[in-house]
Design a protein around this motif. Structure first.
Motif, PDB file in Angstrom:
ATOM      1  N   ASP A   1       0.854  -1.266   0.026  1.00 52.37           N
ATOM      2  CA  ASP A   1       0.164  -0.072  -0.135  1.00 52.37           C
ATOM      3  C   ASP A   1       0.705   1.151   0.086  1.00 52.37           C
ATOM      4  O   ASP A   1       1.420   1.330   0.963  1.00 52.37           O
ATOM      5  N   ARG A   2       1.000   1.990  -1.084  1.00 55.23           N
ATOM      6  CA  ARG A   2       1.920   3.119  -1.323  1.00 55.23           C
ATOM      7  C   ARG A   2       1.450   4.314  -0.816  1.00 55.23           C
ATOM      8  O   ARG A   2       0.168   4.581  -1.059  1.00 55.23           O
ATOM      9  N   PRO A   3       2.319   5.000  -0.138  1.00 53.07           N
ATOM     10  CA  PRO A   3       1.599   6.490   0.393  1.00 53.07           C
ATOM     11  C   PRO A   3       1.776   7.544  -0.402  1.00 53.07           C
ATOM     12  O   PRO A   3       2.271   7.196  -1.760  1.00 53.07           O
ATOM     13  N   PRO A   4       1.194   8.444  -0.394  1.00 50.04           N
ATOM     14  CA  PRO A   4       1.298   9.636  -1.264  1.00 50.04           C
ATOM     15  C   PRO A   4       2.744   9.963  -1.833  1.00 50.04           C
ATOM     16  O   PRO A   4       3.495  10.110  -0.690  1.00 50.04           O
ATOM     17  N   PRO A   5       2.995  10.291  -3.035  1.00 48.65           N
ATOM     18  CA  PRO A   5       4.187  10.691  -3.327  1.00 48.65           C
ATOM     19  C   PRO A   5       4.866  11.857  -2.362  1.00 48.65           C
ATOM     20  O   PRO A   5       4.154  12.823  -2.240  1.00 48.65           O
ATOM     21  N   GLY A   6       5.939  11.751  -2.252  1.00 43.43           N
ATOM     22  CA  GLY A   6       6.772  13.008  -1.294  1.00 43.43           C
ATOM     23  C   GLY A   6       6.612  12.813   0.321  1.00 43.43           C
ATOM     24  O   GLY A   6       7.186  13.618   0.938  1.00 43.43           O
ATOM     25  N   THR A   7       5.638  11.746   0.552  1.00 45.19           N
ATOM     26  CA  THR A   7       5.396  11.667   2.003  1.00 45.19           C
ATOM     27  C   THR A   7       6.181  10.541   2.667  1.00 45.19           C
ATOM     28  O   THR A   7       6.419   9.615   2.014  1.00 45.19           O
ATOM     29  N   VAL A   8       6.754  10.784   3.952  1.00 41.83           N
ATOM     30  CA  VAL A   8       7.459   9.567   4.720  1.00 41.83           C
ATOM     31  C   VAL A   8       6.518   9.373   5.933  1.00 41.83           C
ATOM     32  O   VAL A   8       6.576   9.859   6.957  1.00 41.83           O
ATOM     33  N   PRO A   9       5.363   8.447   5.767  1.00 42.99           N
ATOM     34  CA  PRO A   9       4.726   8.220   6.968  1.00 42.99           C
ATOM     35  C   PRO A   9       5.286   7.596   8.127  1.00 42.99           C
ATOM     36  O   PRO A   9       6.074   6.806   8.093  1.00 42.99           O
ATOM     37  N   ARG A  10       4.782   8.001   9.194  1.00 39.56           N
ATOM     38  CA  ARG A  10       5.313   7.118  10.460  1.00 39.56           C
ATOM     39  C   ARG A  10       4.188   5.979  10.368  1.00 39.56           C
ATOM     40  O   ARG A  10       2.984   5.900  10.720  1.00 39.56           O
ATOM     41  N   LEU A  11       5.093   4.814  10.517  1.00 39.43           N
ATOM     42  CA  LEU A  11       4.690   3.529  10.661  1.00 39.43           C
ATOM     43  C   LEU A  11       4.527   2.821  12.231  1.00 39.43           C
ATOM     44  O   LEU A  11       5.212   3.462  13.068  1.00 39.43           O
ATOM     45  N   THR A  12       3.819   1.755  12.156  1.00 39.05           N
ATOM     46  CA  THR A  12       3.723   1.106  13.646  1.00 39.05           C
ATOM     47  C   THR A  12       4.223  -0.232  13.543  1.00 39.05           C
ATOM     48  O   THR A  12       3.868  -0.815  12.381  1.00 39.05           O
ATOM     49  N   ALA A  13       4.549  -0.824  14.541  1.00 43.65           N
ATOM     50  CA  ALA A  13       4.855  -2.150  14.600  1.00 43.65           C
ATOM     51  C   ALA A  13       3.610  -3.164  14.786  1.00 43.65           C
ATOM     52  O   ALA A  13       2.677  -2.498  15.196  1.00 43.65           O
ATOM     53  N   ASP A  14       3.590  -4.279  14.080  1.00 42.84           N
ATOM     54  CA  ASP A  14       2.430  -5.097  14.338  1.00 42.84           C
ATOM     55  C   ASP A  14       2.411  -6.217  15.438  1.00 42.84           C
ATOM     56  O   ASP A  14       1.661  -6.645  15.872  1.00 42.84           O
ATOM     57  N   ALA A  15       3.589  -6.244  15.984  1.00 47.26           N
ATOM     58  CA  ALA A  15       3.708  -6.976  17.281  1.00 47.26           C
ATOM     59  C   ALA A  15       5.007  -6.602  17.861  1.00 47.26           C
ATOM     60  O   ALA A  15       6.007  -5.887  17.141  1.00 47.26           O
TER      61      ALA A  15
END
Length: 479
Positions: free
Chosen positions: A193-207
């Protein structure tokens, strides 16, 4: 005085290791009690960390860490020994470079690993998983000249100069020296699932796995589904520090990691490689064997039976300063070991790669040492086919032909290099931390402490020709 101090520490570690041996049976138990819960009694890593932290603090004060030069998203061929006007090179082109800042970090870089996604037959995507002081970045490097940053997973607790990553069943497993960090687990399929171009989203761990706090490295045997967390040193409520040795976790269900057992019979383990053994020592065929780099030894451990782990050998070597990491040849007959402090604390400043004959797991032999032309500290190395990929700090990525490693150092030759640290030409802890040479494309990714991610393309045809010429020369001499 520094040399003397280092030697005294090494001697202390050696003596402590001998005292550990009578605890060995205790560590064989699945139940984790007593020494298993505690940290190592004596180990050298705090001194190494102090040296590095001092170097990084000085680098920050000089404004060189992180450097954050503008990212480069185009191929920069190696021409007349230079790429992009500043990087020394031979037989390696730079496909692109992504700065730490563009990957969402405010700190330095450290470890790196990779992942290949094959969502359907014939379709393949290659990803860099980039360790940084404040988290982990995920970068699509399939189009090597146009890398795309997909997000950044922040550290679980605090920033740290040490982070380590491995992959199993499409999940990234991430550890750090940060206090109370434990192990993060991230489902890599989310990167589809690609983020909008030019953005670096903060992700969360799954476990998250919390039976350790700080951990120096993680080793995963993908054939068995076990992870080996090594170098845990700080005790805490619920932690199983395992005397700094092998903290073994069943990750066959990646989102529900389960503590298996501890092994700390040789104290602190800095790094390791664990394999299903298929080498010359037929006594141990199909056993799960860990080759552990334990500060002053190469230690071989049979971990097949998690309830009865057995140390097969523990071998020191000449001019040991810090047994750091190493890798097996693909036939499991030889290994190359890097000693991280010998260039700093011995008279030989050229990078020394120690060649080991491990055909007898109960009696490995250090039989030769390859000396580079460069004066640099060595760090992580990996072997793919008959090529060794060494990340040697200020000397960058060095590729060695090890097709005739059995013949010793005189039969090993350097066939390519790319120096990611043009600002540093010293025996110090700057430049390349590690590389990942396992992509089917033949591209190699390197993480620079000061700069960030380099996507490199070795000239494989030229390298093969150099290897063929070396083989013809060996055959001519033999005849």
């Amino acid at each position: 005085m520094k040399v003397l101090a280092a030697l005294l520490v090494v001697v202390a570690v050696c003596e402590a290791r001998h005292h550990h041996s009578h605890h060995e049976r205790e560590f064989n138990k699945t139940q984790c009690v007593g020494k298993c819960v505690e940290g190592p009694e004596a180990f050298h890593m705090p001194e190494v960390m102090k040296l590095k932290e001092k170097a990084y603090a000085e680098c920050h004060a000089e404004g060189k860490c992180p450097l954050n030069k503008p990212s480069i998203r185009q191929r920069s061929p190696c021409v007349d020994g230079k790429s992009a006007g500043e990087y020394d090179c031979s037989n390696i082109d730079m496909m692109s470079y992504v700065s730490l800042r563009d990957m969402g970090s405010n700190g330095d870089g450290n470890d790196i690993w990779g992942w290949t996604d094959e969502p359907e037959p014939g379709l393949r995507f290659e990803y860099a998983i980039v360790g940084m002081a404040d988290g982990t970045a995920f970068v699509d490097v399939t189009e090597a000249e146009s890398p795309v940053v997909l997000g950044m997973l922040p550290t679980h607790t605090f920033s740290s100069s040490w982070r380590d990553i491995k992959v199993y069943k499409n999940h990234a497993f991430i550890v750090s020296e940060a206090t109370s960090h434990g192990m993060q687990v991230f489902n890599l399929l989310r990167l589809r699932d690609r983020p909008p171009p030019g953005t670096v989203p903060r992700l969360t761990a799954d476990a998250h796995y919390g039976m350790v706090g700080n951990t120096h490295n993680i080793v995963i045997n993908e054939e068995t589904g076990y992870a080996y967390l090594v170098g845990s040193t700080r005790s805490g409520s619920g932690y199983r520090v395992c005397s700094g040795g092998l903290h073994i976790v069943d990750i066959r269900e990646p989102l529900t990691p389960v503590f298996s057992t501890c092994y700390g019979g040789d104290g602190y383990t800095h790094d390791a490689q664990c394999v299903i053994y298929h080498g010359p020592d037929v006594r141990y065929h199909d056993h799960e064997i860990c080759f552990a780099y334990n500060e002053n030894t190469l230690t071989v451990v049979d971990v097949t039976n998690k309830n009865s782990i057995v140390m097969l050998s523990r071998t020191p070597y000449q001019d040991v300063s810090y047994s750091h990491q190493g890798w097996l040849t693909e036939d499991h007959a030889y290994a190359i070991l890097n000693d991280e402090l010998d260039e700093m604390y011995t008279s030989e400043k050229r990078t020394r790669s120690l060649l080991w004959d491990v055909k007898n797991l109960e009696a490995p032999v250090h039989y030769s040492s390859f000396l580079s032309t460069e004066r640099s500290v060595d760090h992580n190395l990996y072997i793919v086919g008959n090529l060794a990929y060494e990340a040697n700090y200020c000397a960058g990525l060095r590729i060695l032909d090890v097709a005739a490693i059995e013949g010793g150092a005189e039969q090993v030759q350097e066939v390519a290099y790319f120096d990611v640290a043009p600002d540093w030409n010293t025996v110090s802890f700057h430049g390349s931390w590690s590389s990942y040479p396992y992509f089917a494309s033949g591209n190699v990714i390197v993480n620079s402490i000061e700069r960030g991610l380099f996507v490199l393309r070795p000239n494989h045809e030229t390298i093969k020709k150099l290897q063929a010429d070396a083989k013809l020369k060996r055959e001519a001499i033999a005849n």
